[in-house]
Scaffold this active site. Structure first.
Site, short mmCIF file in Angstrom:
data_model
loop_
_atom_site.label_atom_id
_atom_site.label_comp_id
_atom_site.label_asym_id
_atom_site.label_seq_id
_atom_site.Cartn_x
_atom_site.Cartn_y
_atom_site.Cartn_z
N LYS A 131 45.67 11.70 70.75
CA LYS A 131 45.79 10.70 69.70
C LYS A 131 46.94 9.74 70.04
O LYS A 131 47.95 10.16 70.62
CB LYS A 131 46.07 11.40 68.38
CG LYS A 131 46.17 10.52 67.15
CD LYS A 131 46.42 11.39 65.91
CE LYS A 131 46.39 10.58 64.63
NZ LYS A 131 46.57 11.45 63.44
N LEU A 189 48.38 5.62 60.01
CA LEU A 189 47.84 6.99 60.07
C LEU A 189 47.41 7.51 58.71
O LEU A 189 46.92 8.63 58.60
CB LEU A 189 48.86 7.97 60.67
CG LEU A 189 49.51 7.56 61.99
CD1 LEU A 189 50.56 8.60 62.42
CD2 LEU A 189 48.47 7.37 63.08
N SER A 215 43.05 10.60 60.26
CA SER A 215 43.48 9.52 61.13
C SER A 215 43.27 9.79 62.61
O SER A 215 43.41 8.89 63.43
CB SER A 215 44.97 9.24 60.87
OG SER A 215 45.77 10.35 61.21
N ILE A 236 48.57 15.24 58.28
CA ILE A 236 49.51 15.29 57.14
C ILE A 236 48.75 15.32 55.82
O ILE A 236 49.31 15.64 54.79
CB ILE A 236 50.48 14.09 57.18
CG1 ILE A 236 51.65 14.31 56.22
CG2 ILE A 236 49.75 12.78 56.86
CD1 ILE A 236 52.74 13.26 56.31
N GLY A 238 44.90 15.74 56.18
CA GLY A 238 43.52 16.03 56.56
C GLY A 238 43.12 15.41 57.88
O GLY A 238 41.95 15.46 58.28
N SER A 239 44.08 14.85 58.61
CA SER A 239 43.77 13.97 59.74
C SER A 239 43.26 14.65 61.00
O SER A 239 42.77 13.98 61.90
CB SER A 239 45.01 13.13 60.10
OG SER A 239 45.29 12.21 59.07
#
Length: 556
Positions: A131, A189, A215, A236, A238-239
């Site tokens: 990422k 994000l 994100s 943070i 659900g990313s």
């Protein structure tokens, strides 16, 4: 000013496309109406049979093939660079490519293997995508912000620019991984979809009418197209889990302090009430396990002061396997959090999981926690606005760029005082205790003599949200607020002939009404559908074992 940031974004967008070798360029990219699903046979047509074989092998299989000398690191790297290039052209999932550096690293790994007759580490020759929060030497980190282009986190003269690497990058290199690309994110994000002014919108490769999630959306889309066998995202709210679910992948949100976050770019840095964590996404549960085990072997607690000294605990993994064969497991199940009910494809997926478990003799009970998840979300979302949005506003202010509609900005510009923050932290501590007490109380209902082993929950109310349609986060943020461990398990795909609301269904709240009105069986048809298995804090080994076990029951 507007023309300046738009031109800068366009130049960066074009540079990503230009970094793709001409031999891998597509003559035409079909519209979503022409080709909804670009996974599987569609993308395979642009690859030779050996590339298909390599790229459709999971990280565990790749590591074995390279370790046996059957495949070279170079051959594996070239195949994934090619498929990642195709993936980006189809769904816009990359921020950076560094294929030449990756091939150079792969050649060095092959030379090491030839000389020493052994692999460098358990990830020797395994391509790993990252990422665009990870800093990699000689590679830019924009995190989707136009104002970060050409800088180090918005600072043009920072001496770390171009030379600094995140701690996990160092560890991945030690393990023999080959790093080759960084993937798209929503700027800030803070969104369940992936959109920014540089790459525009990252679509879901299984159903390009829909979002890939956020994100860590670029990771989800890339791995979903098998342009990567293993990648890392952050979570943070659900990313990691949202892109895993939307793209039919396994993924894990570990508890804070289990894996190294040191040296990564971030939004709202210094907000420590609800911490962002880093974790892997992959095509198989075994690949996610390999990633976590491998990183823990590097003793990350010696290099990241936030990491606890907790090596891989085999006994914790074995616990799930032993219980599944002896006295059985017990799960809590939640289709609704009392505010919203998951849409029909997701409720059917939960039913499938429950049915598979009960068929094997496991117990499933309804999950009705205290405090409610609505109560948890109230203070969780407060924490995201402690600085009154100054960090996000400052990043946007560097270029003057527009803010995507999907971004979760603080509801007002009020900056919290130290007293305000302390009050939220007290509320958090009390909520954690109450939730712990509820979890413990389920021992009276399970029949196993212990509380539930995991909670089966939606990741989102949607199989995969429509663009600008991700509006409900309460199914994921409770895990972050409590700092629990959660693993995602792919279950099925949406089916327009099966997935319908019960006749006469009445929404239970305004939020549920929005979820209901969003649902269109025709549009969602064919999308991946997944669930999450939530365990207690630092239950990574247990949840990975549970995910692998549940996946096996479902034939996944």
């Amino acid at each position: 000013m507007v023309q300046d940031w738009k031109a800068k974004a366009e130049a960066k967008r074009q540079s990503i496309l230009d970094s793709i070798p001409s031999k891998w360029k597509l003559d035409k990219v079909p519209s979503a109406q022409e080709q909804r699903d670009v996974t599987g046979k569609y993308i395979q047509q642009f690859l030779d049979p050996k590339e298909v074989e390599i790229t459709e092998t999971d990280a565990v299989g790749i590591a074995k093939q390279v370790a046996s000398g059957t495949w070279t690191a170079v051959a594996v790297t070239e195949a994934f660079c090619h498929r990642a290039s195709l993936a980006h052209q189809l769904v816009s999932c990359l921020h950076e490519t560094f294929f030449d550096a990756a091939l150079s690293d792969a050649k060095a790994l092959d030379a090491y293997f030839a000389e020493h007759k052994k692999v460098k580490g358990p990830l020797h020759g395994v391509p790993v995508s990252l990422k665009d929060q990870f800093h990699v030497k000689d590679v830019e980190t924009s995190m989707g912000y136009v104002g970060w282009i050409g800088t180090f986190e918005g600072k043009p003269d920072d001496p770390r620019k171009g030379v600094y690497e995140s701690e996990m990058v160092r560890e991945l290199r030690n393990l023999g991984a080959v790093l080759y690309c960084k993937t798209s994110v929503p700027h800030t994000l803070m969104a369940g979809e992936t959109v920014n002014n540089i790459i525009k919108y990252t679509y879901n490769p299984k159903n390009r009418n829909l979002s890939c999630g956020g994100s860590s959306g670029g990771e989800g889309a890339l791995i979903g197209l098998r342009g990567s066998p293993l990648g890392f995202g952050t979570d943070i709210g659900g990313s990691i889990r949202i892109p895993s679910a939307f793209n039919g992948l396994y993924g894990i949100r570990p508890s804070a302090g289990r894996l190294p976050y040191e040296g990564m770019a971030n939004s709202m840095d210094g907000q420590n009430t609800v911490l962002s964590v880093v974790g892997p996404l992959a095509t198989t549960a075994g690949s996610v396990k390999l990633a976590v085990q491998s990183l823990l072997s590097q003793n990350p607690h010696l290099y990241d002061p936030m990491v606890v000294e907790m090596p891989w605990r085999q006994a914790e993994e074995d616990f799930i396997h032993k219980q599944s064969k002896s006295s059985g497991l017990c799960f809590g199940v939640m289709k609704s959090d009392g505010v919203a009910l998951a849409q029909p494809p997701v409720t059917r997926a939960i039913d499938m999981v429950v049915s598979a478990l009960e068929k094997e003799g496991h117990k499933v009970i309804e999950w009705k926690p205290t405090p409610t998840h609505e109560e948890l979300s109230n203070w969780i979302f407060k924490s995201f606005g402690f600085d009154g949005g100054k960090d996000l506003q400052g990043a946007f202010g560097l270029s003057g760029e527009d803010v995507a509609k999907q971004v979760l900005l603080p509801p007002d510009a009020k900056e919290f005082t130290g007293t305000d923050i302390a009050a939220v932290n007290v509320e958090q501590r009390a909520a954690k205790k109450k939730y712990m007490d509820y979890w413990n109380s389920t021992a009276e209902l399970t029949g196993t003599g212990r509380p539930v082993d995991a909670v089966i929950s939606p990741v989102a109310p949607y199989a995969a949200a429509r663009p600008e349609g991700y509006k409900y986060y309460n199914f994921t943020v409770w895990v972050n607020g409590l700092d629990y461990t959660s693993a995602v398990v792919p279950v099925t795909t949406a089916d327009k002939n099966k997935d319908k609301y019960p006749e006469g269904y009445t929404p239970i709240s305004e939020a549920d009404k929005v979820v209901v009105e969003d649902y269109d069986a025709e549009i969602y048809d064919g999308a991946h559908v997944s669930v999450q298995l939530v365990g207690r804090r630092f239950h990574e080994e247990r949840m990975l074992a549970a995910a692998e076990y549940v996946g096996s029951l479902l034939g996944r």
